[in-house]
Design an enzyme around this catalytic site. Structure first.
Site, PDB file in Angstrom:
ATOM      1  N   ASP A 146      15.206  45.360  37.555  1.00 34.49           N
ATOM      2  CA  ASP A 146      14.445  44.152  37.832  1.00 34.49           C
ATOM      3  C   ASP A 146      14.736  43.586  39.217  1.00 34.49           C
ATOM      4  O   ASP A 146      13.813  43.259  39.968  1.00 34.49           O
ATOM      5  CB  ASP A 146      14.746  43.094  36.764  1.00 34.49           C
ATOM      6  CG  ASP A 146      14.056  41.778  37.052  1.00 34.49           C
ATOM      7  OD1 ASP A 146      12.878  41.629  36.664  1.00 34.49           O
ATOM      8  OD2 ASP A 146      14.673  40.901  37.692  1.00 34.49           O
ATOM      9  N   ALA A 174      10.162  40.767  36.766  1.00 36.83           N
ATOM     10  CA  ALA A 174       9.563  42.104  36.905  1.00 36.83           C
ATOM     11  C   ALA A 174       9.599  42.827  35.569  1.00 36.83           C
ATOM     12  O   ALA A 174       8.617  43.458  35.150  1.00 36.83           O
ATOM     13  CB  ALA A 174      10.285  42.913  37.980  1.00 36.83           C
ATOM     14  N   ASP A 175      10.724  42.751  34.871  1.00 42.44           N
ATOM     15  CA  ASP A 175      10.829  43.348  33.530  1.00 42.44           C
ATOM     16  C   ASP A 175       9.832  42.702  32.575  1.00 42.44           C
ATOM     17  O   ASP A 175       9.144  43.390  31.810  1.00 42.44           O
ATOM     18  CB  ASP A 175      12.244  43.149  32.978  1.00 42.44           C
ATOM     19  CG  ASP A 175      13.213  44.232  33.442  1.00 42.44           C
ATOM     20  OD1 ASP A 175      12.766  45.350  33.737  1.00 42.44           O
ATOM     21  OD2 ASP A 175      14.422  43.949  33.498  1.00 42.44           O
ATOM     22  N   ILE A 176       9.781  41.388  32.589  1.00 40.71           N
ATOM     23  CA  ILE A 176       8.940  40.668  31.624  1.00 40.71           C
ATOM     24  C   ILE A 176       7.463  40.935  31.877  1.00 40.71           C
ATOM     25  O   ILE A 176       6.700  41.233  30.944  1.00 40.71           O
ATOM     26  CB  ILE A 176       9.258  39.167  31.651  1.00 40.71           C
ATOM     27  CG1 ILE A 176      10.666  38.919  31.084  1.00 40.71           C
ATOM     28  CG2 ILE A 176       8.220  38.373  30.862  1.00 40.71           C
ATOM     29  CD1 ILE A 176      11.193  37.521  31.301  1.00 40.71           C
ATOM     30  N   GLY A 179       6.600  44.377  30.720  1.00 37.74           N
ATOM     31  CA  GLY A 179       6.443  44.413  29.273  1.00 37.74           C
ATOM     32  C   GLY A 179       5.098  43.872  28.833  1.00 37.74           C
ATOM     33  O   GLY A 179       4.436  44.451  27.966  1.00 37.74           O
TER      34      GLY A 179
END
Length: 408
Positions: A146, A174-176, A179
């Site tokens: 991230d 960035a991860d969220i 997802g």
């Protein structure tokens, strides 16, 4: 739980955040999500604490981090680097609608668990691969995280004070976002499959997602050729739209048009400011940002936070507080919307485990699974029975006493 994805079977070969975040959203929407975890340790984030969730037996149920992204799932513990584990995973994949994984590009090919290997056995399979840089390109083989995505994707160059260092967001955006975009891709593939009868490979990447949400800043650059700079809490296209000081702290004032600016000036006791030729319209205010912000700051410092917020609310000028998390979850609007949830858990010391619901409501029904995050391997025996596999005697004994599965 019931939901629009009731009957959709999802196999999650993902850990950390981006992939599990996608799996949790699908579970909240009603999908049957089976999380395959490595034998012994499980998802890395189970150990990412403190804080840990206290268990009724005096131990703990894993980290708060893990519980923030794995609600609604069942856990099966397997060694899928071993032939027997691979066989079980392939059997589960053959019975699934969706597979989520976030291994490095090619990382599952050696186990026969990549899309090309699994699709012939299940042509309807929607295979969603979450990586740092995507399935193609010069960086495809690199591991991605991230923080790297926030930096490489431009976000950090836009975040922070002009004289400070580039800054990451306070949560792994960035991860969220990856997802969330992965879920959008999966849902689109499910709709397409209704017409074609075939599954597909969904390619979701952290850097793609970070670049994809640069929004107005990206277009500002692409249209002008000027590279945006860090502005702290200020807006690149609107003035005044930022944090301002008050006598007992700070507030946000977010004027979106000239009429709201005029109302703000009235509340601050300087109505003539709105008619000043340097500030009359937003484009003028942008050119004269520094002087205007300095003057407004002098005026807002004369007010207490609550008083100024009340006065601005009364004339419908957008403004708000800067809440710490204790204030967020005590806020009447957040409480009314039920953003905090407490799914019951017999294993937890408190009898429930707090969480934050997926912010989707359908016909008045919040989309949040009531199944708490699973203990490692908690559903191994149950899932093995569902696919017609023998349950090892040791597994039966563990299941009988209701403990987590320490081994398989």
């Amino acid at each position: 739980m019931s939901g629009p994805l009731n009957g959709v079977r999802v196999l999650e070969l993902a850990r950390i955040l981006a992939g599990p975040w996608a799996g949790q959203i699908l579970a909240d929407l009603g999908a049957n999500v089976i999380k395959v975890e490595r034998k012994g340790a499980g998802d890395d984030t189970r150990a990412w604490g403190p804080p840990f969730v206290p268990a009724a037996d005096g131990s703990h149920l894993g980290s708060a981090y893990f519980h923030g992204t794995n609600r609604g799932k069942r856990s099966i513990e397997l060694d899928f680097e071993a032939p027997e584990g691979q066989r079980i995973v392939k059997k589960l994949a053959a019975r699934s609608d969706v597979l989520l994984e976030n291994f490095k590009v090619g990382g599952l090919k050696k186990f026969g668990l990549d899309y090309a290997s699994l699709a012939p056995e299940n042509p309807r399979l929607i295979y969603c691969s979450v990586t740092g840089f995507g399935q193609t390109g010069p960086y495809a083989s690199r591991a991605g995280y991230d923080l790297m995505a926030q930096g490489m994707g431009g976000f950090m160059s836009l975040t922070g004070t002009p004289d400070g260092e580039p800054t990451r967001a306070g949560v792994p955006i960035a991860d969220i976002f990856t997802g969330v975009y992965a879920v959008v891709g999966v849902l689109a593939a499910l709709v397409e499959r209704q017409k074609s009868g075939r599954g597909t490979l969904v390619d979701a990447a952290l850097v793609d997602s970070q670049v994809g949400v640069l929004a107005n800043q990206a277009l500002n650059y692409l249209m002008s050729g000027n590279v945006p700079k860090r502005l702290g809490n200020a807006h690149p296209n609107i003035v005044p739209y930022q944090v301002f000081p008050v006598s007992d702290g700070h507030i946000i004032i977010a004027t979106g048009n000239d009429n709201q600016f005029a109302k703000l000036c009235n509340v601050l006791g300087e109505p003539k400011l709105a008619q000043h030729p340097d500030y009359r319209v937003n484009s003028d205010r942008l050119h004269n940002r520094q002087a205007l912000v300095s003057r407004i700051s002098e005026l807002t410092r004369r007010f207490k936070r609550a008083d100024l917020l009340d006065k601005l609310e009364a004339v419908q000028v957008p403004a708000g507080p800067i809440n710490a998390l204790d204030q967020v979850f005590a806020d009447p609007q957040v409480r009314h919307r039920g953003m905090r949830i407490d799914p019951p858990s017999k294993a937890a010391k408190a009898g429930s485990i707090p969480g934050v619901r997926t912010p989707i409501i359908r016909d008045g029904e919040p989309m949040a699974s009531t199944r708490p995050p699973p203990r490692l391997g908690e559903h191994t025996a149950e899932i093995l029975r569902e696919i017609g596999e023998a349950v090892p005697s040791r597994q039966k004994a563990v299941e009988k006493v209701g403990a987590a599965v320490p081994d398989l």
